[in-house]
Enzyme design. Structure first.
Site, short mmCIF file in Angstrom:
data_model
loop_
_atom_site.label_atom_id
_atom_site.label_comp_id
_atom_site.label_asym_id
_atom_site.label_seq_id
_atom_site.Cartn_x
_atom_site.Cartn_y
_atom_site.Cartn_z
N LYS A 122 9.70 3.91 -49.79
CA LYS A 122 9.03 5.04 -49.12
C LYS A 122 7.50 5.03 -49.23
CE LYS A 122 10.23 8.99 -47.09
NZ LYS A 122 11.38 9.13 -46.18
N ASP B 272 9.77 7.99 -41.66
CA ASP B 272 10.27 6.64 -41.40
C ASP B 272 10.31 6.31 -39.91
OD1 ASP B 272 10.63 6.98 -44.05
OD2 ASP B 272 12.81 7.16 -43.97
#
Ligand code: XMP
Length: 512
Positions: free
Chosen positions: A368, A226
């Site tokens: 994600k 991330d």
């Protein structure tokens, strides 16, 4: 400009899931607050509108209501749950609080397919969560489908192209939900379905530029998926106005600091500051065995080190974070998810308000797998994009009990062997996470003719789709045997390897 669908948010925890389903149909979507002025919506010139669900009752005083003008935009509209009731009530129908709350799975029976149910079977399972029910249709509307508890589970006004669904097509438990949404987008709104992640990247870059202007941004880089994708994206947008800070807390895996530096050098050619603060962290953790105390110390020290680095940089306006949508819901305990409270996480809201930095969170709407796809458009390597999650407190929560250098060394070496073997046996990508845990337990062994008295390493490998639940992975015997042999032979300080066969719940993924 791509064809846009506007999703008006009435507070449902699934609003972003609706937006995701729309992106999956390769259509651009924008989530806006329910009270966005109609003039603002007109400027976007959407080809369709979705009214999300929400926790309120349309019958309650002060329930969130958009302007009536919304219904005069002349574009197709899909109301979901609260959205259907709102549409029904505002257009002259009747909503009543129902005797029985309809929650969970229900059987949908379709009596008129219309464009919404085109190509679908007549009966299937849908997922409901509502207390109120539409009891009288507004004029122009007709019934499309019902469930046991509501006779207007799906409705349409074919002339105005207004549709309503009492159930949630966006959640996975609703069969054919994706097709229903696609039917609305393509069959009703006339979307072409030619939008792509490259388009998302481009529009994110434009948004970041206009939000940031000529001001400066810092980002805490962890080396995980991330923060790496956020860094690459922001760097693409504003170049050297971004400075990334990587804190080495002394609790990293083998060679991790070097890997992060390498990633930066090769793929994000911007400013990186590395704060080597291992000694400070380990000093503060000396003798501490309680898991929550360890987490608090690590969290607090991280903030302090980070804050010191920021101060050295001078005039900074934004704090960028790679917060994803699931982090956002996990941190909001309403209606949801007590798991966030079991261990103190510090992904969201971890840095103190006193830092007075404005947040820049370009991944906030994404899930994600979408972040990985975005990272691919930015040219980040698969090894970074497909990396397993690693907790902020690092090996601090994987050395059970007191943390010190010698234990960390044993853990690092064992962990590197485990990961290395998983990769070479083709198992790494089948797992959500895999790692070693150092147990402060000593047991007797024999090596050559010598008696040994060393520590135990536990292997942990789990499958999961969101870390909320997880199952231990059934790794092949051959692989386990190889890992065990290598750890015991190559890592000085470990003479026994065990395999953790606990699922979550009742256990958790990390040991502390
Ligand atoms: P548990 O152990 O609660 O972990 O089953 C669920 C997932 O969260 C990760 N984890 C963390 N991530 N900061 C993080 O950024 C933390 O403090 C933290 N604690 C656990 C864990 O690795 C797993 O993926």
């Amino acid at each position: 400009m791509a064809q846009a669908i506007v999703v008006l948010d009435f507070g449902s925890q699934y609003t972003q899931v609706i937006a995701r389903r729309i992106r999956e149909a390769k259509v651009y979507s924008k989530v806006l607050p329910y009270d966005t002025p109609v003039s603002e919506i007109r400027k976007i010139d959407p080809v369709g509108l979705v009214l999300s669900g929400g926790p309120a009752s349309v019958l309650a005083k002060g329930a969130p209501k958009p302007s009536k003008q919304l219904f005069n935009l002349g574009i197709p509209m899909l109301g979901i749950c609260y959205g259907l009731q709102l549409m029904g009530k505002m257009l002259g129908g009747e909503v009543k609080s129902s005797q029985r709350r309809e929650y969970g799975r229900g059987k949908l029976s379709i009596n008129r397919k219309g464009p919404l149910f085109k190509g679908l079977t007549k009966n299937f399972t849908v997922w409901n969560s509502h207390g109120d029910c539409l009891t009288k249709l507004p004029s122009g509307f007709r019934e499309l489908a019902r469930t046991e508890n509501s006779s207007f589970a799906a409705i349409e006004d074919p002339k105005r192209k207004f549709y309503g669904l009492q159930f949630h097509p966006e959640v996975e438990h609703s069969e054919h939900g994706t097709e229903i949404i696609r039917n609305f987008l393509v069959g009703v709104c006339g979307c072409k379905g030619d939008w792509s992640m490259e388009d998302f990247t481009e529009s994110s870059i434009r948004n970041i530029r206009s939000q940031v202007g000529d001001r400066r941004v810092i980002l805490g880089l962890s080396g995980g998926v991330d923060s790496s994708v956020a860094a690459a994206l922001i760097h693409r947008a504003i170049g050297n106005q971004l400075t990334c800070i990587f804190v080495d807390n002394g609790l990293l895996r083998l060679n991790e600091r070097e890997q992060v530096k390498q990633l930066f050098k090769n793929h994000i050619p911007g400013k990186l500051k590395v704060a080597c603060a291992g000694a400070l962290f380990l000093n503060r953790l000396k003798g501490v065995t309680n898991p929550e105390t360890k987490r608090k110390i690590i969290g607090k020290t991280f903030i302090q080190v980070f804050d010191d680095e920021v101060k050295k940089l001078g005039d900074i306006h934004f704090l960028a974070q790679g917060t994803l949508y699931p982090d956002v819901i996990e941190s909001v305990p309403i209606g949801g998810n007590p798991a966030a409270l079991i261990k103190s996480h510090h992904n969201v809201g971890g840095l103190p308000k006193k830092m007075k930095l404005e947040l820049l969170e370009p991944l906030r709407e994404l899930f994600k797998d979408e972040v990985r796809a975005l990272g691919r458009t930015l040219g980040l390597p698969e090894a970074v994009l497909m990396r397993h999650p690693f907790p902020g407190p690092g090996l601090g929560v994987r050395v059970v009990g007191a943390i010190h250098q010698q234990r960390l060394r044993v853990l690092r070496e064992a962990d590197a062997i485990f990961i290395d073997e998983l990769i070479s046996h083709g198992w790494y990508h089948k797992l959500w996470q895999a790692f070693c845990v150092f147990l402060p337990v000593r047991s007797v062994g024999v090596m050559g003719d010598e008696r040994t008295y060393e520590n135990v390493i536990s292997l942990r490998a789990v499958t999961s789709s969101d870390a909320m639940t997880a199952d231990w992975a059934q790794l092949p015997d051959k692989l386990l045997r190889k890992v065990s042999n290598r750890i015991i032979n190559e890592v000085k300080g470990a003479n026994r390897v065990v395999y953790d066969i606990s699922s979550k719940p009742p256990s958790t993924i990390e040991w502390e």
